[in-house]
Design an enzyme around this catalytic site. Structure first.
Site, PDB file in Angstrom:
ATOM      1  N   ASP A  17       0.879  -1.166   0.000  1.00 28.97           N
ATOM      2  CA  ASP A  17       0.000   0.000   0.000  1.00 28.97           C
ATOM      3  C   ASP A  17       0.917   1.216   0.000  1.00 28.97           C
ATOM      4  O   ASP A  17       1.669   1.438   0.964  1.00 28.97           O
ATOM      5  CB  ASP A  17      -0.881  -0.025   1.263  1.00 28.97           C
ATOM      6  N   TYR A  37      -9.174  15.421  -6.028  1.00 30.83           N
ATOM      7  CA  TYR A  37      -8.361  14.785  -7.075  1.00 30.83           C
ATOM      8  C   TYR A  37      -7.498  15.826  -7.785  1.00 30.83           C
ATOM      9  O   TYR A  37      -6.303  15.647  -7.986  1.00 30.83           O
ATOM     10  CB  TYR A  37      -9.277  14.077  -8.071  1.00 30.83           C
TER      11      TYR A  37
HETATM   12  P1  NAI Z   1      -6.786   2.119 -12.323  1.00 33.39           P
HETATM   13  O1  NAI Z   1      -7.840   2.245 -11.266  1.00 33.39           O
HETATM   14  O2  NAI Z   1      -7.098   1.356 -13.553  1.00 33.39           O
HETATM   15  O3  NAI Z   1      -5.444   1.527 -11.671  1.00 33.39           O
HETATM   16  C1  NAI Z   1      -4.923   2.012 -10.471  1.00 33.39           C
HETATM   17  C2  NAI Z   1      -4.169   0.902  -9.753  1.00 33.39           C
HETATM   18  O4  NAI Z   1      -3.606   1.462  -8.551  1.00 33.39           O
HETATM   19  C3  NAI Z   1      -5.069  -0.267  -9.315  1.00 33.39           C
HETATM   20  O5  NAI Z   1      -4.484  -1.499  -9.700  1.00 33.39           O
HETATM   21  C4  NAI Z   1      -5.139  -0.122  -7.805  1.00 33.39           C
HETATM   22  O6  NAI Z   1      -5.274  -1.360  -7.119  1.00 33.39           O
HETATM   23  C5  NAI Z   1      -3.797   0.541  -7.492  1.00 33.39           C
HETATM   24  N1  NAI Z   1      -3.818   1.248  -6.209  1.00 33.39           N
HETATM   25  C6  NAI Z   1      -4.777   2.090  -5.746  1.00 33.39           C
HETATM   26  N2  NAI Z   1      -4.483   2.508  -4.512  1.00 33.39           N
HETATM   27  C7  NAI Z   1      -3.297   1.923  -4.174  1.00 33.39           C
HETATM   28  C8  NAI Z   1      -2.474   1.961  -3.020  1.00 33.39           C
HETATM   29  N3  NAI Z   1      -2.814   2.670  -1.943  1.00 33.39           N
HETATM   30  N4  NAI Z   1      -1.315   1.254  -3.025  1.00 33.39           N
HETATM   31  C9  NAI Z   1      -0.965   0.514  -4.102  1.00 33.39           C
HETATM   32  N5  NAI Z   1      -1.722   0.424  -5.225  1.00 33.39           N
HETATM   33  C10 NAI Z   1      -2.874   1.114  -5.258  1.00 33.39           C
HETATM   34  O7  NAI Z   1      -6.382   3.627 -12.661  1.00 33.39           O
HETATM   35  P2  NAI Z   1      -5.617   4.290 -13.903  1.00 33.39           P
HETATM   36  O8  NAI Z   1      -6.608   5.000 -14.712  1.00 33.39           O
HETATM   37  O9  NAI Z   1      -4.691   3.331 -14.532  1.00 33.39           O
HETATM   38  O10 NAI Z   1      -4.786   5.418 -13.128  1.00 33.39           O
HETATM   39  C11 NAI Z   1      -3.401   5.332 -12.878  1.00 33.39           C
HETATM   40  C12 NAI Z   1      -2.908   6.718 -12.529  1.00 33.39           C
HETATM   41  O11 NAI Z   1      -3.150   7.589 -13.622  1.00 33.39           O
HETATM   42  C13 NAI Z   1      -3.611   7.347 -11.327  1.00 33.39           C
HETATM   43  O12 NAI Z   1      -2.667   8.072 -10.563  1.00 33.39           O
HETATM   44  C14 NAI Z   1      -4.601   8.283 -11.984  1.00 33.39           C
HETATM   45  O13 NAI Z   1      -4.966   9.336 -11.132  1.00 33.39           O
HETATM   46  C15 NAI Z   1      -3.812   8.748 -13.180  1.00 33.39           C
HETATM   47  N6  NAI Z   1      -4.572   9.305 -14.279  1.00 33.39           N
HETATM   48  C16 NAI Z   1      -5.578   8.590 -14.855  1.00 33.39           C
HETATM   49  C17 NAI Z   1      -6.297   9.129 -15.907  1.00 33.39           C
HETATM   50  C18 NAI Z   1      -7.428   8.398 -16.558  1.00 33.39           C
HETATM   51  O14 NAI Z   1      -8.174   9.031 -17.302  1.00 33.39           O
HETATM   52  N7  NAI Z   1      -7.601   7.108 -16.338  1.00 33.39           N
HETATM   53  C19 NAI Z   1      -5.996  10.477 -16.427  1.00 33.39           C
HETATM   54  C20 NAI Z   1      -4.889  11.127 -15.780  1.00 33.39           C
HETATM   55  C21 NAI Z   1      -4.225  10.550 -14.734  1.00 33.39           C
END
Ligand code: NAI
Length: 249
Positions: free
Chosen positions: A58, A153
Site C-alpha cells: 500500500d 483529485y
Molecule cells: P486504475 O484504477 O485502472 O489503476 C490504479 C491501480 O492502482 C489499481 O491497480 C489499484 O489497485 C492501485 N492502487 C490504488 N491505490 C493503491 C495503493 N494505496 N497502493 C498501491 N496500489 C494502489 O487507474 P488508472 O486509470 O490506470 O490510473 C493510474 C494513474 O493515472 C492514477 O494516478 C490516476 O490518477 C492517473 N490518471 C488517470 C487518468 C485516466 O483518465 N484514467 C488520467 C490522468 C491521470
C-alpha cells in the site's frame, strides 16, 4: 527495441490501467519490472505475465514503501526507474461544497503523499548509482481548470506536478531525472467506472478532447518508456503532456 535492457523498474498500480500497460511496455523494452499493487490478485497476474516480480504494497504506508525500494535494491542491485503511478479517483461528486475532510485526506494521501514516499525512498538508491529516472503520474487537470467537480483529485495532482518539478531541479546534477506525466482521459477501469455512473459526463469530456477520443493505456505507457529511457536524457522537471490536445486547445 531493448532500450531498457538491464534496467530495474518499479511500477506502482501495476495491476490495472496505465500501470498494467506500462509494466508490459517496460518488459517489452528489456527491463526487469517490479509490479507493485495493493490488489494482490491483479498484481501477481501482471508480474507473472511480464516475468517480473510482485510486491504487495500500500503506497500510503511509509514502512512498506521504504521496504519496497530497499528490498528491490537488495535483491536486484539497483533501482533505475520508479513509475509512481498508483492513484484513486473518488467515484462520486467531489465538489468542494460536498467533499468531507476525511474524503479529501484519503485522496491526497493515496495520490500525493504516496508520491512523496516513493520519491523519498527511491532517490537514495539513485544517488548511489549516480543515475535514475522517476516518472510521477499527475494529470491534465493539474494544468487547467477542467470542470471535473473533483476538487480533492485535482488538488492531489497539482501537488504531484509541483513536487516533481521541484525534485527534478534539485537532483538534476546528480543524474536523477524526475518528470510529471500529465495524461488526458485514458480508457482505464478508473475512468470507465466514473462514466458508467454518469454517462453524460463522458460526452461532456469528449467535447474537450481535440482528437475526439480517450487515450488507450498503451499510448501513455509509450510516453513512460520514453521518459524512463536514455532517449529522454535531457528531459527533467517537465510536465510531460499526453492528452490528445486538451491543454493546447
Ligand atoms: P486504475 O484504477 O485502472 O489503476 C490504479 C491501480 O492502482 C489499481 O491497480 C489499484 O489497485 C492501485 N492502487 C490504488 N491505490 C493503491 C495503493 N494505496 N497502493 C498501491 N496500489 C494502489 O487507474 P488508472 O486509470 O490506470 O490510473 C493510474 C494513474 O493515472 C492514477 O494516478 C490516476 O490518477 C492517473 N490518471 C488517470 C487518468 C485516466 O483518465 N484514467 C488520467 C490522468 C491521470
Amino acid at each position: 527495441m531493448e532500450r531498457l535492457a538491464d534496467r530495474v523498474a518499479v511500477v506502482t498500480g501495476a495491476g490495472s490501467g496505465i500501470g498494467l500497460a506500462t509494466a508490459r511496455r517496460l518488459h517489452a523494452e528489456g527491463a526487469l519490472v517490479v509490479c507493485v499493487d495493493v490488489d494482490e490478485d491483479s498484481g501477481k497476474a501482471v508480474a507473472g505475465e511480464v516475468a517480473g516480480e510482485f510486491v504487495a504494497c500500500d503506497v500510503t504506508d511509509e514502512a512498506a514503501v521504504r521496504a519496497l525500494f530497499d528490498g528491490v535494491a537488495a535483491r536486484h542491485g539497483r533501482v533505475d526507474i520508479a513509475f509512481n503511478n498508483a492513484g484513486i479517483s473518488p467515484p462520486d461528486d467531489d465538489s468542494i461544497l460536498v467533499t468531507g475532510l476525511e474524503a479529501w485526506e484519503r485522496v491526497i494521501r493515496v495520490n500525493t503523499t504516496s508520491v512523496y514516499l516513493c520519491c523519498k525512498y527511491a532517490i537514495p538508491h539513485m544517488q548511489r548509482q549516480g543515475k535514475g529516472s522517476i516518472i510521477n503520474t499527475a494529470s491534465f487537470v493539474a494544468l487547467m481548470g477542467a470542470a471535473t467537480s473533483q476538487i480533492a483529485y485535482t488538488a492531489s495532482k497539482g501537488g504531484v506536478l509541483a513536487m516533481s518539478r521541484e525534485l527534478g531541479v534539485q537532483f538534476a546534477r546528480e543524474g536523477i531525472r524526475v518528470n510529471a506525466l500529465c495524461p488526458g482521459p485514458v480508457a482505464t477501469p478508473m475512468l470507465m467506472e466514473l462514466f458508467a455512473k454518469d454517462p453524460k459526463r463522458a460526452a461532456r469530456r469528449l467535447v474537450h478532447v481535440p482528437m475526439g477520443r480517450f487515450a488507450q493505456p498503451e499510448e501513455i505507457a509509450a510516453a513512460v518508456a520514453f521518459l524512463a529511457s536514455d532517449d529522454a536524457s535531457f528531459v527533467t522537471a517537465s510536465q510531460f503532456v499526453v492528452d490528445g490536445g486538451i491543454t493546447g486547445a
